[in-house]
Every structure is written in structure tokens, then in C-alpha cells.
Design a protein around this motif. Structure first.
Motif, short mmCIF file in Angstrom:
data_model
loop_
_atom_site.label_atom_id
_atom_site.label_comp_id
_atom_site.label_asym_id
_atom_site.label_seq_id
_atom_site.Cartn_x
_atom_site.Cartn_y
_atom_site.Cartn_z
N PRO A 124 35.84 42.16 38.37
CA PRO A 124 36.88 42.57 37.54
C PRO A 124 37.92 41.90 37.59
O PRO A 124 39.07 42.40 37.47
CB PRO A 124 37.16 44.22 37.96
N THR A 125 37.80 40.62 37.98
CA THR A 125 38.94 39.78 38.28
C THR A 125 39.97 39.86 37.03
O THR A 125 41.24 39.72 37.15
CB THR A 125 38.68 38.20 38.24
N PHE A 126 39.75 39.74 35.88
CA PHE A 126 40.56 39.76 34.72
C PHE A 126 40.93 41.16 34.29
O PHE A 126 42.14 41.48 33.71
CB PHE A 126 39.99 38.90 33.57
N HIS A 186 35.46 49.59 41.12
CA HIS A 186 35.55 48.14 41.79
C HIS A 186 36.61 47.67 41.16
O HIS A 186 37.21 47.07 40.09
CB HIS A 186 34.26 47.48 41.36
N PHE A 187 37.64 47.59 42.31
CA PHE A 187 38.83 46.75 42.19
C PHE A 187 38.88 45.21 42.59
O PHE A 187 38.45 44.96 43.49
CB PHE A 187 40.08 47.27 42.63
N ASP A 188 39.51 44.38 41.83
CA ASP A 188 39.83 42.92 42.21
C ASP A 188 41.30 42.66 41.89
O ASP A 188 41.75 42.59 40.82
CB ASP A 188 38.94 41.90 41.36
N LEU A 189 42.02 42.82 43.11
CA LEU A 189 43.53 42.55 43.04
C LEU A 189 43.89 41.21 43.24
O LEU A 189 45.41 41.01 43.51
CB LEU A 189 43.94 43.62 44.11
N TYR A 190 43.14 40.35 43.03
CA TYR A 190 43.36 38.99 43.27
C TYR A 190 44.50 38.42 42.50
O TYR A 190 45.59 37.58 43.01
CB TYR A 190 42.09 38.10 43.08
N ARG A 191 44.69 38.71 41.27
CA ARG A 191 45.79 38.17 40.42
C ARG A 191 46.87 38.96 40.42
O ARG A 191 48.19 38.59 39.71
CB ARG A 191 44.96 38.14 38.86
N LEU A 192 46.93 40.10 41.02
CA LEU A 192 48.15 40.76 40.90
C LEU A 192 49.21 40.28 41.70
O LEU A 192 48.93 39.85 42.81
CB LEU A 192 48.04 42.40 41.47
N VAL A 247 35.59 53.85 45.94
CA VAL A 247 36.46 52.91 45.60
C VAL A 247 36.43 51.80 46.35
O VAL A 247 36.58 52.07 47.71
CB VAL A 247 38.03 53.39 45.60
N LEU A 248 35.94 50.41 45.82
CA LEU A 248 35.85 49.35 46.53
C LEU A 248 36.98 48.33 45.83
O LEU A 248 37.09 47.97 44.68
CB LEU A 248 34.53 48.84 46.35
N ILE A 249 37.65 47.74 46.91
CA ILE A 249 38.82 47.18 46.73
C ILE A 249 38.80 45.72 47.35
O ILE A 249 38.78 45.54 48.47
CB ILE A 249 40.12 47.78 47.05
N GLU A 250 38.32 44.64 46.11
CA GLU A 250 38.70 43.17 46.67
C GLU A 250 40.02 42.77 46.87
O GLU A 250 40.91 43.14 45.74
CB GLU A 250 37.69 42.32 45.81
#
Length: 148
Positions: free
Chosen positions: A66-68, A83-89, A110-113
Motif C-alpha cells: 500500500p505504498t501509494f 496493512h499499512f506502508d508508512l514509507y511516504r509519510l 494491523v501490520l505496519i511497514e
């Protein structure tokens, strides 16, 4: 925040198909936990783990990063994964914009990258997974409970 870690569980995946073993054993080792942080370099296996985790729960959906979109929801009922992808925040305010804290209050997984920005919002106890890639391109996953 002062954190202590319990004795870690160390798992290995020598190819992507073995990540199901890692997911199943993670679920068995931490049956009462719902919040998981996933840390490691790009390409270390975080999203592959989420795919295996969903499969281990019986969720048969196309899992993607879910990068975008920041968050994807999979499954339904008791077996739901956020499923979270917080890379871009860029900052914590963006977490508020997506209602991040509300996801943590439920009974769902809740899985958080890339969880760095989210740490102060996490519950007192959650599971940390550290993904490491070795010289032979296999994965070592170090799983442990983190406590505030």
C-alpha cells in the motif's frame, strides 16, 4: 519511550515460499497480539510476509504493497488485516489524516511497514518483526514483543 524486549523468536525463510512458515509460527508464538510492526530494508520481505500472514489466516486475496494508498484492508469479520506502508509519510499529522489511531483500537490485525512515525501511537505492547537479508539472499526475521 523506554522499551524492553522479551526473548526474541528468530525465524528463517530461505526462499519466498517459506515465508508462510514464518507467518504461521509468528501467529502461533503471539496468539493474543494484533499489532505487528515490520522493519527492514527495501526488498527485505515485509510485503511477502504480509501475503503469507493473510494466507495463514485463510484470507485469499491479492495482497500488494500500500505504498501509494498508505493502507489496504484484506479479509472480513474476525480475520481482517489492515496493512499499512508508512514509507511516504512525512509527519505524524498525516497519520491523523488517515485515522490511524482508529485502526489500532479494533480487534483486527494491523501490520505496519516503516513504523517509525507511528511508534508513539502504538499500544503498550505489540510485536516487532525485524527483517534481515543475509549473503545468500535468505531472510532472518527476529520477532519480539515490545513494551512501552
Amino acid at each position: 519511550m523506554n522499551k524492553t524486549m522479551t526473548q526474541p523468536l528468530i525465524l528463517h525463510a530461505y526462499d519466498p515460499d517459506e515465508m508462510i512458515y514464518v507467518a504461521e509460527n509468528t501467529l502461533k508464538a503471539f496468539p493474543d497480539q494484533r499489532i505487528f510492526t515490520l522493519e527492514g530494508d527495501l526488498g527485505a520481505g515485509k510485503t511477502t510476509f504480509v501475503k503469507a500472514f493473510a494466507k495463514a489466516l485463510g484470507i485469499d486475496e491479492n495482497i500488494s504493497s500500500p505504498t501509494f494508498s498508505i493502507v489496504h484492508e484484506y479479509g472480513s469479520g474476525d480475520e481482517t488485516i489492515y496493512h499499512f506502508d508508512l514509507y511516504r509519510l512525512k509527519n505524524e499529522l498525516e497519520l491523523f489524516d488517515i485515522g490511524f489511531e482508529e485502526y489500532l483500537d479494533g480487534e483486527h490485525y494491523v501490520l505496519i511497514e516503516w513504523p517509525e512515525l507511528a511508534r508513539k501511537f502504538l499500544p503498550e505492547q505489540y510485536v516487532s518483526l525485524q527483517f534481515e537479508v543475509d549473503e545468500e539472499n535468505s531472510r532472518q526475521i527476529i520477532c519480539s514483543i515490545e513494551k512501552a
